[in-house]
Design an enzyme around this catalytic site. Structure first.
Site, PDB file in Angstrom:
ATOM      1  N   GLU A  48      45.010-160.013  61.739  1.00  0.00           N
ATOM      2  CA  GLU A  48      46.200-159.228  62.135  1.00  0.00           C
ATOM      3  C   GLU A  48      45.921-158.414  63.384  1.00  0.00           C
ATOM      4  O   GLU A  48      46.771-158.309  64.273  1.00  0.00           O
ATOM      5  CB  GLU A  48      46.609-158.290  60.994  1.00  0.00           C
ATOM      6  CG  GLU A  48      47.232-159.023  59.823  1.00  0.00           C
ATOM      7  CD  GLU A  48      47.507-158.114  58.638  1.00  0.00           C
ATOM      8  OE1 GLU A  48      48.368-158.485  57.833  1.00  0.00           O
ATOM      9  OE2 GLU A  48      46.870-157.065  58.508  1.00  0.00           O
ATOM     10  N   LYS A  96      46.311-150.805  57.991  1.00  0.00           N
ATOM     11  CA  LYS A  96      46.702-152.142  57.556  1.00  0.00           C
ATOM     12  C   LYS A  96      45.524-152.786  56.809  1.00  0.00           C
ATOM     13  O   LYS A  96      44.414-152.285  56.866  1.00  0.00           O
ATOM     14  CB  LYS A  96      47.089-153.009  58.761  1.00  0.00           C
ATOM     15  CG  LYS A  96      48.450-152.641  59.317  1.00  0.00           C
ATOM     16  CD  LYS A  96      48.895-153.548  60.453  1.00  0.00           C
ATOM     17  CE  LYS A  96      48.866-155.020  60.176  1.00  0.00           C
ATOM     18  NZ  LYS A  96      49.630-155.422  58.980  1.00  0.00           N
ATOM     19  N   GLY A  97      45.827-153.866  56.120  1.00  0.00           N
ATOM     20  CA  GLY A  97      44.749-154.601  55.467  1.00  0.00           C
ATOM     21  C   GLY A  97      44.761-154.516  53.956  1.00  0.00           C
ATOM     22  O   GLY A  97      43.862-155.037  53.303  1.00  0.00           O
ATOM     23  N   ALA A 146      52.746-152.799  57.147  1.00  0.00           N
ATOM     24  CA  ALA A 146      51.656-151.815  57.218  1.00  0.00           C
ATOM     25  C   ALA A 146      51.546-151.107  55.875  1.00  0.00           C
ATOM     26  O   ALA A 146      52.505-151.064  55.107  1.00  0.00           O
ATOM     27  CB  ALA A 146      51.916-150.797  58.320  1.00  0.00           C
ATOM     28  N   THR A 196      55.919-157.669  52.959  1.00  0.00           N
ATOM     29  CA  THR A 196      57.023-157.364  53.872  1.00  0.00           C
ATOM     30  C   THR A 196      57.080-158.394  55.002  1.00  0.00           C
ATOM     31  O   THR A 196      58.155-158.889  55.362  1.00  0.00           O
ATOM     32  CB  THR A 196      56.868-155.938  54.449  1.00  0.00           C
ATOM     33  OG1 THR A 196      56.482-155.056  53.400  1.00  0.00           O
ATOM     34  CG2 THR A 196      58.166-155.453  55.059  1.00  0.00           C
ATOM     35  N   LYS A 225      55.985-145.968  53.088  1.00  0.00           N
ATOM     36  CA  LYS A 225      54.780-146.167  53.917  1.00  0.00           C
ATOM     37  C   LYS A 225      54.601-145.078  54.978  1.00  0.00           C
ATOM     38  O   LYS A 225      53.591-145.049  55.670  1.00  0.00           O
ATOM     39  CB  LYS A 225      54.853-147.535  54.614  1.00  0.00           C
ATOM     40  CG  LYS A 225      55.067-148.727  53.691  1.00  0.00           C
ATOM     41  CD  LYS A 225      53.834-148.997  52.873  1.00  0.00           C
ATOM     42  CE  LYS A 225      53.924-150.247  52.023  1.00  0.00           C
ATOM     43  NZ  LYS A 225      54.082-151.485  52.721  1.00  0.00           N
TER      44      LYS A 225
HETATM   45  C1  A5P Z   1      47.918-157.404  55.047  1.00  0.00           C
HETATM   46  O1  A5P Z   1      46.544-157.512  55.244  1.00  0.00           O
HETATM   47  C2  A5P Z   1      48.358-156.059  55.431  1.00  0.00           C
HETATM   48  O2  A5P Z   1      47.933-155.532  56.614  1.00  0.00           O
HETATM   49  C3  A5P Z   1      49.824-155.834  55.217  1.00  0.00           C
HETATM   50  O3  A5P Z   1      50.550-155.875  56.388  1.00  0.00           O
HETATM   51  C4  A5P Z   1      49.970-154.504  54.595  1.00  0.00           C
HETATM   52  O4  A5P Z   1      49.007-154.431  53.568  1.00  0.00           O
HETATM   53  C5  A5P Z   1      51.357-154.272  54.053  1.00  0.00           C
HETATM   54  O5  A5P Z   1      51.558-155.131  52.990  1.00  0.00           O
HETATM   55  P1  A5P Z   1      52.884-155.112  52.144  1.00  0.00           P
HETATM   56  O6  A5P Z   1      53.993-155.448  53.066  1.00  0.00           O
HETATM   57  O7  A5P Z   1      52.648-156.146  51.093  1.00  0.00           O
HETATM   58  O8  A5P Z   1      53.015-153.739  51.564  1.00  0.00           O
END
Ligand code: A5P
Length: 235
Positions: free
Chosen positions: A111, A102-103, A90, A36, A129
């Site tokens: 981040e 997150k992560g 997120a 995203t 989400k």
């Molecule tokens: C990356 O480490 C994350 O914190 C992303 O922001 C989170 O996993 C959301 O990812 P997507 O936008 O790919 O769902």
């Protein structure tokens, strides 16, 4: 029957473009990571090509590369320790508190450092989400030092986590910071602040994916347009 995955890219895209529209020339902008955030960086890049003059601080090597290719000027927190705003995705947004997990993409350490250095954190998501309680859909990614990671996993298990080394032992995922990730499932989390302090106190944990009290605003891509979740009063 396997759950059918719906493609929500166009909804995430709308939220990403909405967030990019908030930027003004002169701003210092944290650039998030994940699919995203990637859409947001692309939208920011398009605005830069039309004359928007911002400086970006990327949260991952992948974002840095994308931003460079789009001609977005980049800097480090060493040059600018405080940023105006960060735009990021997120894995979970708790609707009542705007607390986050997150992560999922493995970038939570950078981040969180960038988000903490920003006056505002704007989160862009689709409705999938949103959760009533963190831990409902996603595990908490816990970034741990490689050294003695099994001991750190044991400590996480002692506080109630089911842990999984991301990538598996034969091919562990390594973060931009050179650490491992233990995806830690606690189930729905009732006391997020308490869990945060437990995680913060475990030796070997470098950082984790609970982002509490950092979010200023959430933009949600929905089939009816972009919805906003109210900013918390103190951010
Ligand atoms: C990356 O480490 C994350 O914190 C992303 O922001 C989170 O996993 C959301 O990812 P997507 O936008 O790919 O769902």
């Amino acid at each position: 029957m396997a759950e059918q995955k719906v493609d929500t890219t166009h909804l995430k895209q709308a939220a990403a473009e909405h967030a990019a529209q908030q930027l003004q020339s002169g701003m210092l902008v944290g650039l998030g990571s994940g699919s995203t955030a990637r859409l947001a960086v692309a939208a920011i890049g398009a605005r830069v090509q039309q004359g928007l003059d911002i400086i970006g601080v990327p949260t991952s090597e992948a974002t840095a590369q994308q931003a460079e290719e789009l001609g977005i000027k980049l800097a480090t927190l060493g040059q600018y320790p405080q940023l105006d705003v960060t735009i990021d995705g997120a894995d979970e947004v708790e609707v009542g508190t705007l607390y986050l997990v997150k992560g999922g993409g493995g970038n939570q350490l950078r981040e969180k450092i960038v988000a903490s250095a920003s006056k505002r954190l704007v989160i862009i998501v689709d409705e999938s989400k949103l959760v009533k309680q963190l831990g409902t859909k996603a595990p908490i990614p816990v970034e741990v030092a490689q050294f003695g990671w099994q001991s750190t996993a044991h400590k996480l298990q002692q506080i109630g986590a089911r842990t999984e080394l991301r990538g598996g032992e034969s091919n562990p995922y390594i973060t931009d910071g050179g650490n491992y990730i233990l995806d830690s499932t606690f189930g729905p989390i009732e006391r997020a602040l308490h869990l945060q302090s437990q995680l913060d106190s475990i030796t070997g944990v470098v950082e984790h994916g609970l982002f509490l009290g950092l979010t200023s605003q959430v933009f949600i891509g929905t089939p009816d347009g972009v919805a906003e979740l109210d900013p918390l009063p103190d951010r």
